[in-house]
Write an enzyme that holds these catalytic residues in place. Structure first.
Site, mmCIF file in Angstrom:
data_model
loop_
_atom_site.group_PDB
_atom_site.id
_atom_site.type_symbol
_atom_site.label_atom_id
_atom_site.label_comp_id
_atom_site.label_asym_id
_atom_site.label_seq_id
_atom_site.Cartn_x
_atom_site.Cartn_y
_atom_site.Cartn_z
ATOM 1 N N CYS A 129 0.734 -0.977 0.117
ATOM 2 C CA CYS A 129 0.208 -0.072 -0.077
ATOM 3 C C CYS A 129 0.800 1.216 -0.478
ATOM 4 C CB CYS A 129 -1.105 -0.005 1.008
ATOM 5 S SG CYS A 129 -0.436 -0.366 2.675
ATOM 6 N N HIS A 240 -2.532 6.652 4.365
ATOM 7 C CA HIS A 240 -1.096 6.302 4.541
ATOM 8 C C HIS A 240 -0.336 7.856 3.624
ATOM 9 C CE1 HIS A 240 -1.462 2.171 5.539
ATOM 10 N NE2 HIS A 240 -1.359 2.003 4.918
#
Length: 337
Positions: A129, A240
């Protein structure tokens, strides 16, 4: 087109289902494949509910596309079965990412060749990710002005560790003693944890090693590209962040880089050096957002940046669907290719 999602009841699997529901080229409901424990669960898709069924060889026998987000063990067991049966398989686990025979793909960076149902199975790996958003940014630098080094500090949301982690975080917030000990090395509430995944012999943790090796592979580089990463779990639901320092072979031309970033699909750069986006602001976005883009005052060859993306979308489900679109030549990704 016959599509299935393996691991459909999980956090990323459900996000994959949401993304597929918005794709006009998905002309029939996908099959939802799960473990025996989750079989029978109902999940919404468009205007109906679909029933999850236990994965089996038979369930994988006649698929065109399989999106797999069931973890490394399940991927090793089932992804090759579907590919051998003729399906295009995109796996979200780490199982095949460093297999030289399996492409590791970020469609804006290294799209796959065209594929059509009936042309034989293909297995493609979806990157880690945090690696995806870093690679999307780093590829622009590499193509525009070259890239010698990249050093990252990632601030990774709890949802990146899955539904169990989210549940543990919520339990900790309500004061439940001992909650999440099996997920986090220490309490995550009001805390940050610079340890994601098992410890490695070189002093890093697994998440940091993934970023280093996957970034090099996606960019077509080896250890000539010097990469380091410190990965930190933070008490944020989704989104993130990566604080990057990139060393270029020439003095930084900030305006040239901004222009190149703005021309890239699904890349949203902030022109002002003080501007930035936060995880809360980009939840639900399919783009990679770049802010705090500036020259390091101590080195004219060093570029500093703040890169943010929704880890469930661009960091997982949306990137996987983009891979399918790129291979099939459908949807916005296929049209762009």
């Amino acid at each position: 087109m016959k599509i299935a999602v393996l691991g459909a009841s999980g956090l990323v699997g459900r996000t994959m289902l949401d993304v597929l529901s918005s794709c006009p080229w998905v002309d029939e409901p996908p099959r939802l494949l799960v473990s025996e424990r989750s079989a029978g669960r109902r999940l919404a898709f468009r205007d109906r509910e679909l029933v999850c069924e236990e994965v089996s060889d038979k369930a994988l026998a006649d698929l065109d596309v399989l999106l797999c987000s069931a973890g490394r063990v399940a991927a090793a067991r089932w992804a090759p079965v579907a590919a051998q049966a003729g399906a295009l398989v995109v796996d979200n686990s780490s199982c095949f990412r460093m297999d030289p025979d399996v492409p590791l793909v970020v469609p804006e960076v290294n799209p796959c060749p065209a594929w059509a149902p009936g042309s034989g199975g293909r297995l493609i790996a979806n990157p880690n990710c945090s690696t995806i958003q870093i690679a999307a940014f780093a590829a622009v630098l590499q193509e525009t002005c070259g890239l010698d080094e990249l050093h990252a500090v990632t601030l990774q949301a709890v949802s990146g560790a899955g539904q169990r982690a989210l549940d543990a975080w919520r339990d900790q917030r309500t004061g439940r003693d001992g909650a999440g000990a099996e997920v986090f090395p220490r309490p995550i509430v009001d805390n940050v944890l610079p340890a994601i995944g098992p410890a490695q012999r070189d002093g890093s943790f697994e998440e940091e090693a993934k970023v280093v090796r996957e970034l090099r592979r996606i960019l077509g580089r080896s250890d000539d590209l010097r990469v380091s990463c410190t990965a930190v779990r933070v008490p944020v639901h989704t989104g993130h962040c990566a604080a990057l320092r990139c060393l270029l072979p020439q003095p930084v031309d900030r305006q040239r880089i901004l222009k190149a970033l703005a021309a890239r699909p699904h890349m949203v750069p902030a022109p002002d050096a003080h501007a930035f986006t936060t995880p809360r602001e980009i939840q639900g976005s399919r783009d990679v957002h770049v802010g705090r883009l500036r020259v390091d005052p101590g080195n004219p060859h060093a570029l500093l940046a703040w890169v943010v993306a929704d880890n469930l979308l661009k960091g997982a489900a949306w990137n996987a669907v983009q891979i399918v679109e790129s291979c099939l030549g459908v949807g916005p990704t296929g049209a762009a290719g």
